[in-house]
Motif scaffolding. Structure first.
Motif, PDB file in Angstrom:
ATOM      1  N   MET A  57     -16.460   3.151  10.663  1.00  0.00           N
ATOM      2  CA  MET A  57     -17.006   1.898  10.129  1.00  0.00           C
ATOM      3  C   MET A  57     -16.157   0.734  10.600  1.00  0.00           C
ATOM      4  SD  MET A  57     -17.654   0.943   6.145  1.00  0.00           S
ATOM      5  CE  MET A  57     -18.016  -0.720   5.603  1.00  0.00           C
ATOM      6  N   GLY A  58     -16.812  -0.297  11.111  1.00  0.00           N
ATOM      7  CA  GLY A  58     -16.096  -1.497  11.532  1.00  0.00           C
ATOM      8  C   GLY A  58     -15.950  -2.451  10.360  1.00  0.00           C
ATOM      9  N   VAL A  59     -16.431  -3.667  10.542  1.00  0.00           N
ATOM     10  CA  VAL A  59     -16.320  -4.661   9.467  1.00  0.00           C
ATOM     11  C   VAL A  59     -17.595  -4.720   8.631  1.00  0.00           C
ATOM     12  CG1 VAL A  59     -14.567  -6.057  10.604  1.00  0.00           C
ATOM     13  CG2 VAL A  59     -16.983  -6.541  11.054  1.00  0.00           C
ATOM     14  N   GLY A  60     -18.512  -3.772   8.848  1.00  0.00           N
ATOM     15  CA  GLY A  60     -19.699  -3.669   7.997  1.00  0.00           C
ATOM     16  C   GLY A  60     -20.686  -4.803   8.182  1.00  0.00           C
ATOM     17  N   SER A  61     -20.735  -5.365   9.391  1.00  0.00           N
ATOM     18  CA  SER A  61     -21.589  -6.533   9.621  1.00  0.00           C
ATOM     19  C   SER A  61     -23.032  -6.171   9.905  1.00  0.00           C
ATOM     20  CB  SER A  61     -21.044  -7.355  10.797  1.00  0.00           C
ATOM     21  OG  SER A  61     -21.021  -6.575  11.972  1.00  0.00           O
ATOM     22  N   ASN A  62     -23.306  -4.897  10.179  1.00  0.00           N
ATOM     23  CA  ASN A  62     -24.655  -4.486  10.574  1.00  0.00           C
ATOM     24  C   ASN A  62     -25.038  -3.220   9.812  1.00  0.00           C
ATOM     25  OD1 ASN A  62     -26.990  -4.715  12.361  1.00  0.00           O
ATOM     26  ND2 ASN A  62     -26.217  -2.877  13.356  1.00  0.00           N
ATOM     27  N   LEU A  63     -24.794  -3.255   8.494  1.00  0.00           N
ATOM     28  CA  LEU A  63     -24.806  -2.006   7.739  1.00  0.00           C
ATOM     29  C   LEU A  63     -25.325  -2.200   6.316  1.00  0.00           C
ATOM     30  CD1 LEU A  63     -23.743   0.950   8.150  1.00  0.00           C
ATOM     31  CD2 LEU A  63     -21.604   0.177   7.118  1.00  0.00           C
ATOM     32  N   ILE A  64     -26.233  -1.300   5.913  1.00  0.00           N
ATOM     33  CA  ILE A  64     -26.579  -1.147   4.497  1.00  0.00           C
ATOM     34  C   ILE A  64     -26.073   0.226   4.067  1.00  0.00           C
ATOM     35  CG2 ILE A  64     -28.426  -0.816   2.809  1.00  0.00           C
ATOM     36  CD1 ILE A  64     -30.147  -2.764   4.402  1.00  0.00           C
ATOM     37  N   VAL A  65     -25.158   0.235   3.099  1.00  0.00           N
ATOM     38  CA  VAL A  65     -24.727   1.491   2.486  1.00  0.00           C
ATOM     39  C   VAL A  65     -25.556   1.650   1.214  1.00  0.00           C
ATOM     40  CG1 VAL A  65     -22.830   2.798   1.473  1.00  0.00           C
ATOM     41  CG2 VAL A  65     -22.379   1.236   3.384  1.00  0.00           C
ATOM     42  N   ARG A  66     -26.261   2.752   1.106  1.00  0.00           N
ATOM     43  CA  ARG A  66     -27.136   2.941  -0.058  1.00  0.00           C
ATOM     44  C   ARG A  66     -26.311   3.066  -1.340  1.00  0.00           C
ATOM     45  NH1 ARG A  66     -29.931   6.443   3.956  1.00  0.00           N
ATOM     46  NH2 ARG A  66     -31.713   5.222   4.716  1.00  0.00           N
ATOM     47  N   ASP A  67     -26.995   2.826  -2.472  1.00  0.00           N
ATOM     48  CA  ASP A  67     -26.295   2.681  -3.751  1.00  0.00           C
ATOM     49  C   ASP A  67     -25.605   3.956  -4.228  1.00  0.00           C
ATOM     50  OD1 ASP A  67     -27.123  -0.105  -4.167  1.00  0.00           O
ATOM     51  OD2 ASP A  67     -29.138   0.730  -4.389  1.00  0.00           O
ATOM     52  N   GLY A  68     -26.070   5.122  -3.755  1.00  0.00           N
ATOM     53  CA  GLY A  68     -25.429   6.379  -4.153  1.00  0.00           C
ATOM     54  C   GLY A  68     -24.173   6.699  -3.365  1.00  0.00           C
ATOM     55  N   GLY A  69     -23.884   5.903  -2.343  1.00  0.00           N
ATOM     56  CA  GLY A  69     -22.660   6.090  -1.579  1.00  0.00           C
ATOM     57  C   GLY A  69     -22.819   7.079  -0.442  1.00  0.00           C
ATOM     58  N   LEU A  70     -21.678   7.510   0.097  1.00  0.00           N
ATOM     59  CA  LEU A  70     -21.643   8.271   1.339  1.00  0.00           C
ATOM     60  C   LEU A  70     -20.781   9.512   1.168  1.00  0.00           C
ATOM     61  CD1 LEU A  70     -22.611   8.077   4.287  1.00  0.00           C
ATOM     62  CD2 LEU A  70     -20.523   6.801   4.807  1.00  0.00           C
ATOM     63  N   ARG A  71     -21.372  10.685   1.418  1.00  0.00           N
ATOM     64  CA  ARG A  71     -20.637  11.938   1.319  1.00  0.00           C
ATOM     65  C   ARG A  71     -19.967  12.221   2.666  1.00  0.00           C
ATOM     66  NH1 ARG A  71     -22.623  10.402  -2.521  1.00  0.00           N
ATOM     67  NH2 ARG A  71     -20.532   9.532  -2.461  1.00  0.00           N
ATOM     68  N   ALA A  72     -18.903  11.510   2.917  1.00  0.00           N
ATOM     69  CA  ALA A  72     -18.221  11.606   4.213  1.00  0.00           C
ATOM     70  C   ALA A  72     -16.848  10.964   4.102  1.00  0.00           C
ATOM     71  CB  ALA A  72     -19.035  10.899   5.292  1.00  0.00           C
ATOM     72  N   VAL A  73     -16.059  11.149   5.162  1.00  0.00           N
ATOM     73  CA  VAL A  73     -14.841  10.368   5.340  1.00  0.00           C
ATOM     74  C   VAL A  73     -15.204   9.171   6.207  1.00  0.00           C
ATOM     75  CG1 VAL A  73     -12.523  10.281   6.308  1.00  0.00           C
ATOM     76  CG2 VAL A  73     -13.312  12.368   5.188  1.00  0.00           C
ATOM     77  N   VAL A  74     -15.046   7.989   5.654  1.00  0.00           N
ATOM     78  CA  VAL A  74     -15.252   6.760   6.422  1.00  0.00           C
ATOM     79  C   VAL A  74     -13.929   6.411   7.094  1.00  0.00           C
ATOM     80  CG1 VAL A  74     -15.695   4.282   6.272  1.00  0.00           C
ATOM     81  CG2 VAL A  74     -17.119   5.881   4.985  1.00  0.00           C
ATOM     82  N   VAL A  75     -13.960   6.260   8.417  1.00  0.00           N
ATOM     83  CA  VAL A  75     -12.755   5.892   9.165  1.00  0.00           C
ATOM     84  C   VAL A  75     -12.853   4.412   9.501  1.00  0.00           C
ATOM     85  CG1 VAL A  75     -11.408   6.253  11.259  1.00  0.00           C
ATOM     86  CG2 VAL A  75     -12.503   8.200  10.130  1.00  0.00           C
ATOM     87  N   ARG A  76     -11.877   3.651   9.039  1.00  0.00           N
ATOM     88  CA  ARG A  76     -11.872   2.211   9.292  1.00  0.00           C
ATOM     89  C   ARG A  76     -10.568   1.833   9.998  1.00  0.00           C
ATOM     90  NH1 ARG A  76     -11.936  -3.151   6.232  1.00  0.00           N
ATOM     91  NH2 ARG A  76     -13.906  -4.111   6.848  1.00  0.00           N
ATOM     92  N   LEU A  77     -10.683   1.362  11.212  1.00  0.00           N
ATOM     93  CA  LEU A  77      -9.509   0.976  11.991  1.00  0.00           C
ATOM     94  C   LEU A  77      -9.074  -0.433  11.628  1.00  0.00           C
ATOM     95  CD1 LEU A  77     -10.605   2.306  15.505  1.00  0.00           C
ATOM     96  CD2 LEU A  77      -9.430   3.535  13.663  1.00  0.00           C
ATOM     97  N   GLY A  78      -7.766  -0.651  11.635  1.00  0.00           N
ATOM     98  CA  GLY A  78      -7.248  -1.973  11.298  1.00  0.00           C
ATOM     99  C   GLY A  78      -6.186  -2.402  12.289  1.00  0.00           C
ATOM    100  N   ARG A  79      -5.085  -2.919  11.783  1.00  0.00           N
ATOM    101  CA  ARG A  79      -3.985  -3.349  12.650  1.00  0.00           C
ATOM    102  C   ARG A  79      -3.521  -2.195  13.523  1.00  0.00           C
ATOM    103  NH1 ARG A  79      -0.244  -6.892   8.506  1.00  0.00           N
ATOM    104  NH2 ARG A  79      -1.707  -8.640   8.252  1.00  0.00           N
ATOM    105  N   GLY A  80      -3.215  -2.526  14.753  1.00  0.00           N
ATOM    106  CA  GLY A  80      -2.863  -1.482  15.702  1.00  0.00           C
ATOM    107  C   GLY A  80      -4.042  -1.091  16.566  1.00  0.00           C
ATOM    108  N   PHE A  81      -5.232  -1.474  16.122  1.00  0.00           N
ATOM    109  CA  PHE A  81      -6.443  -1.184  16.893  1.00  0.00           C
ATOM    110  C   PHE A  81      -7.203  -2.477  17.211  1.00  0.00           C
ATOM    111  CE2 PHE A  81      -5.527   2.679  14.517  1.00  0.00           C
ATOM    112  CZ  PHE A  81      -5.710   3.678  15.465  1.00  0.00           C
TER     113      PHE A  81
END
Length: 311
Positions: A57-81
């Motif tokens: 997942m980036g900055v979530g600019s092109n994304l709808i996450v449904r209200d029940g959430g996500l059964r996964a590991v969301v990987v979000r890159l930050g500083r250093g990337f």
């Protein structure tokens, strides 16, 4: 719950994703992983049980996450990337670098990647969706990307590996893009910055940039850039077929098709993901009834609705 590998970065259970998306909706992810560095990401993906899904997942600019959430590991890159470097006409950008920052840094060095300036989001997402604007696309400028596979292996992928098409690419399942290399035309830095200012002015005049939106909602049926060039015809633009179906300004709950640009779905303040997706589906249905054109979502929709959580 499955035991996850030890990390040096930050691993947060049951992380609400609503505060990480531009539309400000969405339930929790099972886990949010923010790697400390490249090696941390590689080790984590290598040791993560294969049955656990990964969603970069980036900055979530092109994304709808449904209200029940996500059964996964969301990987979000930050500083250093998020580093950006320019050598000649080549620009190397970390996947977490903002598109607008890359365009500006390139322009400072006299390299034309101005099409990135008005695209919301970060480079990783721009590559995944072959983002484009004013007739230029990522596919036109990308030389290669580096990505970490689920095996933990760091690989280099070429445009042909990614099979770019209009608003899409084929990134290996579960892989995380970490860096991209672009090539732009060499041009005068001052003229490039002036050109970007003109693009921003035009965008702000025609799009609801102050509202909570996720950019263009649907792909253009004719496969043109969502904002288009000055000489584009408008007979097969998404906003035009939505207008023709009388849906500019249409609402459902706190969701609205923007009165300013009818292909922008906005959260007026109280929308749920179900409101937003439901309104979008209603628009698709009505447009199809009106014109026989089947609009395709440009916004990515992930996760589960609330009802699926109830046994």
């Amino acid at each position: 719950m499955t035991e996850l590998p030890k990390v040096r970065g930050k691993l947060t259970p049951n992380k609400p994703l609503s505060d990480l998306t531009w539309l400000r909706v969405g339930g929790p992810a099972d886990w949010l992983f923010q790697p400390a560095d490249l090696a941390d990401l590689q080790d984590f993906l290598r040791d993560l049980p294969l049955e656990v899904p990964v969603f970069p997942m980036g900055v979530g600019s092109n994304l709808i996450v449904r209200d029940g959430g996500l059964r996964a590991v969301v990987v979000r890159l930050g500083r250093g990337f998020n580093s950006i470097s320019v050598e000649g006409a080549r620009v190397t950008a970390g996947a977490a670098a903002l598109d607008a920052h890359v365009a500006r840094k390139a322009a400072d060095a006299g390299v034309d990647l101005t099409f990135l300036r008005t695209i919301p989001g970060a480079i990783g997402g721009a590559v995944c969706m072959n983002a484009g604007c004013y007739g230029s696309y990522v596919a036109d400028h990308l030389l290669e990307v580096r990505a970490v596979l689920r095996s933990g292996e760091l690989v280099t992928l070429t445009p042909s590996d990614l099979s770019f098409a209009y608003r899409s690419s084929e990134v290996p399942e579960g892989a995380v893009i970490v860096e991209a290399v672009f090539e732009g035309h060499v041009a005068d830095a001052e003229q490039l910055h002036a050109h970007m200012e003109a693009q921003l002015k035009r965008r702000d005049e025609t799009q609801p940039t102050k509202d909570r939106s996720a950019g263009s909602t649907f792909r253009n049926p004719a496969g043109f850039s969502s904002t288009g060039r000055a000489d584009d015809v408008h007979d097969l633009k998404a906003w035009k077929v939505i207008d023709d179906a009388g849906l500019r300004g249409a609402t459902r709950g706190g969701a609205q098709m923007s009165p300013k640009h009818s292909n922008f779905l906005v959260n007026t303040g109280s929308a749920t993901a179900a409101d937003l997706e439901g309104l979008g589906e209603e628009v698709r249905k009505r447009v199809f009834q009106q014109s026989g054109i089947e609009l395709v979502w440009e916004i990515k929709r992930i996760g589960e609705p609330v009802s699926s959580d109830k046994g």
